[in-house]
Design a protein around this motif. Structure first.
Motif, PDB file in Angstrom:
ATOM      1  N   PHE A  76      27.566  34.991  62.439  1.00 18.25           N
ATOM      2  CA  PHE A  76      28.885  34.454  62.103  1.00 18.25           C
ATOM      3  C   PHE A  76      28.745  32.973  61.770  1.00 18.25           C
ATOM      4  O   PHE A  76      28.062  32.242  62.475  1.00 18.25           O
ATOM      5  CB  PHE A  76      29.852  34.638  63.273  1.00 18.25           C
ATOM      6  CG  PHE A  76      31.252  34.213  62.952  1.00 18.25           C
ATOM      7  CD1 PHE A  76      32.124  35.097  62.334  1.00 18.25           C
ATOM      8  CD2 PHE A  76      31.706  32.933  63.246  1.00 18.25           C
ATOM      9  CE1 PHE A  76      33.424  34.719  62.027  1.00 18.25           C
ATOM     10  CE2 PHE A  76      33.003  32.538  62.928  1.00 18.25           C
ATOM     11  CZ  PHE A  76      33.862  33.434  62.317  1.00 18.25           C
ATOM     12  N   PRO A  77      29.390  32.511  60.715  1.00 17.75           N
ATOM     13  CA  PRO A  77      29.295  31.076  60.354  1.00 17.75           C
ATOM     14  C   PRO A  77      30.085  30.219  61.343  1.00 17.75           C
ATOM     15  O   PRO A  77      31.234  29.862  61.078  1.00 17.75           O
ATOM     16  CB  PRO A  77      29.889  31.029  58.940  1.00 17.75           C
ATOM     17  CG  PRO A  77      30.811  32.209  58.871  1.00 17.75           C
ATOM     18  CD  PRO A  77      30.230  33.258  59.758  1.00 17.75           C
ATOM     19  N   GLU A 134      34.360  30.408  55.561  1.00 17.34           N
ATOM     20  CA  GLU A 134      33.265  30.973  54.747  1.00 17.34           C
ATOM     21  C   GLU A 134      33.143  32.486  54.886  1.00 17.34           C
ATOM     22  O   GLU A 134      32.329  33.114  54.195  1.00 17.34           O
ATOM     23  CB  GLU A 134      31.937  30.307  55.137  1.00 17.34           C
ATOM     24  CG  GLU A 134      31.883  28.842  54.742  1.00 17.34           C
ATOM     25  CD  GLU A 134      30.580  28.174  55.186  1.00 17.34           C
ATOM     26  OE1 GLU A 134      29.629  28.895  55.577  1.00 17.34           O
ATOM     27  OE2 GLU A 134      30.529  26.934  55.143  1.00 17.34           O
ATOM     28  N   VAL A 135      33.916  33.075  55.800  1.00 19.31           N
ATOM     29  CA  VAL A 135      33.794  34.516  56.061  1.00 19.31           C
ATOM     30  C   VAL A 135      34.044  35.376  54.809  1.00 19.31           C
ATOM     31  O   VAL A 135      33.264  36.283  54.522  1.00 19.31           O
ATOM     32  CB  VAL A 135      34.709  34.949  57.244  1.00 19.31           C
ATOM     33  CG1 VAL A 135      34.863  36.465  57.301  1.00 19.31           C
ATOM     34  CG2 VAL A 135      34.138  34.424  58.565  1.00 19.31           C
ATOM     35  N   ALA A 157      31.771  39.272  51.082  1.00 20.53           N
ATOM     36  CA  ALA A 157      31.542  39.731  49.707  1.00 20.53           C
ATOM     37  C   ALA A 157      30.043  39.856  49.416  1.00 20.53           C
ATOM     38  O   ALA A 157      29.590  40.829  48.789  1.00 20.53           O
ATOM     39  CB  ALA A 157      32.205  38.769  48.719  1.00 20.53           C
ATOM     40  N   ARG A 158      29.281  38.898  49.899  1.00 17.65           N
ATOM     41  CA  ARG A 158      27.833  38.947  49.683  1.00 17.65           C
ATOM     42  C   ARG A 158      27.217  40.140  50.423  1.00 17.65           C
ATOM     43  O   ARG A 158      26.377  40.872  49.890  1.00 17.65           O
ATOM     44  CB  ARG A 158      27.198  37.630  50.158  1.00 17.65           C
ATOM     45  CG  ARG A 158      25.701  37.524  49.888  1.00 17.65           C
ATOM     46  CD  ARG A 158      25.227  36.079  49.852  1.00 17.65           C
ATOM     47  NE  ARG A 158      25.427  35.352  51.094  1.00 17.65           N
ATOM     48  CZ  ARG A 158      24.696  35.532  52.216  1.00 17.65           C
ATOM     49  NH1 ARG A 158      23.731  36.436  52.235  1.00 17.65           N
ATOM     50  NH2 ARG A 158      24.946  34.825  53.302  1.00 17.65           N
ATOM     51  N   ALA A 190      43.890  38.667  52.032  1.00 18.99           N
ATOM     52  CA  ALA A 190      43.990  38.207  50.643  1.00 18.99           C
ATOM     53  C   ALA A 190      42.726  37.453  50.211  1.00 18.99           C
ATOM     54  O   ALA A 190      42.239  37.637  49.085  1.00 18.99           O
ATOM     55  CB  ALA A 190      45.225  37.313  50.472  1.00 18.99           C
ATOM     56  N   ARG A 191      42.180  36.630  51.093  1.00 15.27           N
ATOM     57  CA  ARG A 191      40.974  35.854  50.761  1.00 15.27           C
ATOM     58  C   ARG A 191      39.777  36.773  50.479  1.00 15.27           C
ATOM     59  O   ARG A 191      38.918  36.451  49.655  1.00 15.27           O
ATOM     60  CB  ARG A 191      40.609  34.893  51.898  1.00 15.27           C
ATOM     61  CG  ARG A 191      41.524  33.729  52.074  1.00 15.27           C
ATOM     62  CD  ARG A 191      41.252  32.630  51.041  1.00 15.27           C
ATOM     63  NE  ARG A 191      42.067  31.465  51.359  1.00 15.27           N
ATOM     64  CZ  ARG A 191      43.352  31.342  51.022  1.00 15.27           C
ATOM     65  NH1 ARG A 191      43.949  32.287  50.325  1.00 15.27           N
ATOM     66  NH2 ARG A 191      44.020  30.251  51.362  1.00 15.27           N
ATOM     67  N   VAL A 192      39.719  37.881  51.199  1.00 15.04           N
ATOM     68  CA  VAL A 192      38.634  38.839  50.935  1.00 15.04           C
ATOM     69  C   VAL A 192      38.980  39.678  49.702  1.00 15.04           C
ATOM     70  O   VAL A 192      38.120  39.941  48.853  1.00 15.04           O
ATOM     71  CB  VAL A 192      38.363  39.732  52.176  1.00 15.04           C
ATOM     72  CG1 VAL A 192      37.315  40.793  51.865  1.00 15.04           C
ATOM     73  CG2 VAL A 192      37.913  38.877  53.360  1.00 15.04           C
TER      74      VAL A 192
END
Lengths: 314, 314
Positions: free
Chosen positions: A32-33, A39-40, A45-46, A93-95
């Motif tokens: 976990f960052p 940054e999650v 996504a990566r 939404a961010r994801v």
């Protein structure tokens, strides 16, 4: 078609790709960052990119996210996930921005663990079941009519914050007597520390060399198994409380199964036998819920996240 | 088509005939045959005859029976209804024998009161709601997904026997700390009697002339309204408990509405204002269930019984 599930925990993020039969076909783990929760989404996504390598475009049906925290009624935002550092963060939404072709769904990790048990664990075939996770807190998820219960108003459920001991201690949430103050694994350790302070001659003290920080739930179970009176006393109080929580669920919802998860459930019959016996005495009904260990362990949240899309369609 | 509902109580039996829109078109009342519960089926049949006088054959769609007691999972037998004298009595079949053309259905009166509130009272339009009946005991019924909740194993629900105060008093059921020991109207009266014994100078004592039998819940409310410190103290403890029960339901089921019924709910805002305020502080969610008075009063069980057939078909 495949579904991806991510269990976003305070120490690491686990991602799994599941086929239509819920078989795990690939998994990835990343730390976990810490301190940079924003940054999650990029990290997820990566990780999804790695999971889906070689898959045909459109083969990913959904992306599910499990977080240890409270989620808003629209299931868009993480209201609070203290271990992650999310506070009112629009995680879904961010994801979603990064997945143009697959819906992203958000859930609470304890809820999603219950959903996973329904599909592949202790709740298979059940219409009504409850999972209690014995950890730092008391988590839980409810299955009703063969679906994950999301609360009548969409708030989910917080079984750990039902009130069990009105005359007892104040919970981290500020309310006196929450089930969590008595049934969390941490409650067992806390009461053992108090007992050890009060009675210097116990095995607990001998084994810790006087360092109370060494006392955790497993340590208490070990001392109780070894016959230490102080450990047996707090363990007995613990099974009193856990059986009261189970009986309250039985007398309200009358589930077919109650599963206990979290590390402490690994204590096996030493835990389950007294909990079953005490619950039987406190249950209003002759025939009532079986009380069993949860089956899925650490991957439950990840699998549950992958199942969210399917459960939503029901 | 018409449905008949019978509320079989310890002092009398009330029967109502309802049209398809749940309008009461006729009602009959008879004293309960004290000490001869086996006569109830014949009495119900005779009362149904009066209700249905002039109706075309086949116009009676169903006969529902509400009893204040526990019912077996098959909903055939009254396991225990202490006020009626029924113990493991096959009430449904005994009544069904007398109705060759209409199905007879059996339910718990508190459950059926919740069903009635769903169709014609405080729960109209709700998908998830809970009724708490404040009386000699603490009764309750749950609505989930717009239907009466019958328990995951068919045992119904006994909200009064969820555990709220593990360190508290022993309930009539034998378990320590049931919600009923704190939230029943009788608990308010019991605590007031104890407070009056402990503090001879109170208004409670003055008004009763030292006769503790005169203390009931309404009496306590009246003394509390008049500012008596002892009555205010026990009333405050009572709203502490009732709000804890409400918050526990919110944190488990997250209902849209919680309705309070029974005579004590007639205390109005004097009761509801502190219960709402305290529940708000104990609820895990910002937006949570409204807490309102039940609407239907004494006829709720009768109407609920008439609605059972329709709810069963859902």
């Amino acid at each position: 078609m495949f579904n991806a599930g991510f269990d976003i925990g305070g120490s690491h993020i686990a991602g799994g790709l599941y086929d239509a039969r819920c078989n795990l076909v690939r998994r990835v783990d990343e730390p976990f960052p810490q301190g940079r929760p924003e940054e999650v989404p990029a990290l997820v996504a990566r990780m999804a990119g790695e999971l889906c390598e070689g898959l045909a475009r459109g083969a990913l049906e959904s992306v599910g996210l499990a977080v240890p925290g409270s989620i808003d009624r629209a299931r868009e935002r993480v209201i609070n996930a203290y271990n992650l550092g999310f506070h009112d963060f629009p995680l879904r939404a961010r994801v979603q921005e990064r997945f143009p072709d697959a819906p992203v769904l958000l859930g609470n990790d304890a809820d999603l663990a219950a959903l996973a048990e329904l599909h592949a664990g202790a709740f298979i075939g059940a219409q009504c079941a409850v999972l209690l996770t014995l950890g730092t807190g008391l988590g839980g998820g409810i299955i009703i009519n063969g679906r994950l219960w999301r609360g009548g108003m969409g708030n989910g459920c917080e079984i750990g914050h039902t009130i069990l001991d009105m005359s007892g201690e104040i919970c981290t949430c500020g309310v006196r007597g929450c089930a969590e103050t008595r049934c969390a694994a941490s409650a067992l350790a806390r009461e053992a520390r108090a007992a050890a302070r009060a009675r210097p001659g116990t095995l607990i003290n001998e084994r810790t060399g006087g360092d109370p920080e060494k006392i955790d739930a497993k340590f208490v179970v070990d001392c109780a198994r070894a016959g230490d009176a102080a450990a047996l006393f707090v363990f007995d109080r613990y099974t009193d409380a856990l059986s009261s929580a189970a009986a309250s669920l039985i007398n309200t919802l009358d589930p077919e199964v109650i599963a206990l998860g979290g590390g402490l459930s690994g204590a096996g019959e030493f835990l389950f036998a007294p909990v079953r016996e005490k619950t039987r005495k406190k249950s209003f009904y002759r025939e009532h819920a079986r009380i069993v260990p949860a089956v899925l362990g650490n991957d439950a949240g990840m699998l549950g996240a992958a199942l969210l899309y399917d459960d939503d369609k029901k």
